[in-house]
Scaffold this motif. Structure first.
Motif, PDB file in Angstrom:
ATOM      1  N   PRO A  70       0.838  -1.205   0.000  1.00 52.91           N
ATOM      2  CA  PRO A  70       0.000   0.000   0.000  1.00 52.91           C
ATOM      3  C   PRO A  70       0.872   1.254   0.000  1.00 52.91           C
ATOM      4  O   PRO A  70       1.955   1.269   0.596  1.00 52.91           O
ATOM      5  CB  PRO A  70      -0.793  -0.127   1.309  1.00 52.91           C
ATOM      6  N   PHE A  72       0.726   3.950   1.548  1.00 50.43           N
ATOM      7  CA  PHE A  72       0.989   4.528   2.860  1.00 50.43           C
ATOM      8  C   PHE A  72       2.118   3.813   3.594  1.00 50.43           C
ATOM      9  O   PHE A  72       2.628   4.318   4.598  1.00 50.43           O
ATOM     10  CB  PHE A  72      -0.286   4.500   3.707  1.00 50.43           C
ATOM     11  N   PRO A  83      -2.038   7.899  -3.501  1.00 48.49           N
ATOM     12  CA  PRO A  83      -3.007   6.874  -3.894  1.00 48.49           C
ATOM     13  C   PRO A  83      -3.429   6.989  -5.357  1.00 48.49           C
ATOM     14  O   PRO A  83      -3.713   5.969  -5.999  1.00 48.49           O
ATOM     15  CB  PRO A  83      -4.190   7.146  -2.951  1.00 48.49           C
ATOM     16  N   GLY A 105      -4.542  -0.902  -3.198  1.00 46.36           N
ATOM     17  CA  GLY A 105      -5.191   0.289  -2.665  1.00 46.36           C
ATOM     18  C   GLY A 105      -6.679   0.177  -2.859  1.00 46.36           C
ATOM     19  O   GLY A 105      -7.171  -0.752  -3.504  1.00 46.36           O
ATOM     20  N   THR A 106      -7.407   1.131  -2.312  1.00 47.09           N
ATOM     21  CA  THR A 106      -8.858   1.106  -2.392  1.00 47.09           C
ATOM     22  C   THR A 106      -9.391   2.366  -3.049  1.00 47.09           C
ATOM     23  O   THR A 106      -8.730   3.417  -3.071  1.00 47.09           O
ATOM     24  CB  THR A 106      -9.485   0.993  -0.993  1.00 47.09           C
ATOM     25  N   ASP A 109      -9.453   5.207  -0.609  1.00 51.87           N
ATOM     26  CA  ASP A 109      -8.177   5.918  -0.442  1.00 51.87           C
ATOM     27  C   ASP A 109      -8.014   6.990  -1.516  1.00 51.87           C
ATOM     28  O   ASP A 109      -7.577   8.110  -1.238  1.00 51.87           O
ATOM     29  CB  ASP A 109      -7.006   4.943  -0.538  1.00 51.87           C
ATOM     30  N   TYR A 113      -7.967  11.072  -0.918  1.00 53.47           N
ATOM     31  CA  TYR A 113      -6.825  11.879  -1.336  1.00 53.47           C
ATOM     32  C   TYR A 113      -7.273  13.048  -2.216  1.00 53.47           C
ATOM     33  O   TYR A 113      -6.826  14.180  -2.033  1.00 53.47           O
ATOM     34  CB  TYR A 113      -5.806  11.023  -2.090  1.00 53.47           C
TER      35      TYR A 113
END
Length: 222
Positions: A70, A72, A83, A105-106, A109, A113
């Motif tokens: 991810p 992050f 993201p 990622g989603t 997210d 952002y």
């Protein structure tokens, strides 16, 4: 305009054996290359090293394996990662060296952002412009590069927040013009200028860009 191949040749000469992955995103994969388009590229290195700056290349550098984590959880060696970048790489990005990354990622997210970026980055610039706008002649010429940046950038975020898709600056401008037809002539001037057409850009184009931004904020917060 530098090509991915030219850029990798340069890196291989400077950092032999270290460049194990290279992934192109941005205008090169969104069918929006114009005369002054940068090469947007993510480089994976086998071990930490300093990547030389090259005019016309916008580069993020990470250690090999970072694109399987991810965003992050990754600290880049240089450049910015977000993201939105991760989503581009896993959906439309072009791998020119190495293995195509998963970039987990989603959608949440990405949307979060984009919403934050509208406020923390774009709103600051537009608020400053809002303060000086009444003192400017609407027909006064205005700088092209800065105007295209602020005039088309927020519309990309607006579209991503609404749909989850990442699109080019030119397409974002066209969609904003469709959404707000009263502002369409000024917005489409910006799209045409980006594509190399000779358009006389003035302060009133900046005013229209500010109005688009205000409408975007209203649209995504209601």
């Amino acid at each position: 305009m530098i090509t991915p191949g030219d850029y990798l040749d340069l890196l291989d000469a400077r950092l032999p054996g270290l460049v194990v992955g290279a992934h192109v995103y941005g205008s090169r994969v969104l069918d929006d290359v114009v005369a002054d388009s940068d090469l947007d590229i993510v480089i994976e290195l086998a071990s930490p090293a300093s990547v030389p700056a090259v005019p016309g290349a916008d580069v993020a550098v990470v250690l090999a394996g970072s694109l399987e984590k991810p965003v992050f959880d990754v600290t880049p060696l240089s450049g910015e990662i977000t993201p939105v970048l991760w989503q581009q790489l896993r959906t439309v990005g072009q791998t020119v060296r190495g293995t195509r990354p998963t970039c987990p990622g989603t959608a949440a997210d990405v949307e979060a952002y984009c919403r934050d970026n509208l406020i923390s980055y774009w709103k600051l610039d537009f608020d400053r412009f809002r303060e000086v706008l009444p003192t400017l002649d609407p027909e006064q010429p205005i700088g092209r590069d800065a105007l295209l940046w602020v005039g088309l950038g927020p519309s990309r975020l607006w579209h991503t927040i609404r749909t989850g898709d990442i699109i080019s600056k030119s397409q974002a401008g066209e969609l904003a013009a469709q959404r707000w037809p009263d502002l369409a002539p000024r917005i489409l001037d910006l799209v045409a200028s980006r594509r190399g057409e000779d358009r006389h850009l003035v302060v009133d184009h900046g005013r229209a860009s500010l109005e688009v931004f205000d409408r975007i904020l209203a649209d995504v917060t209601t």
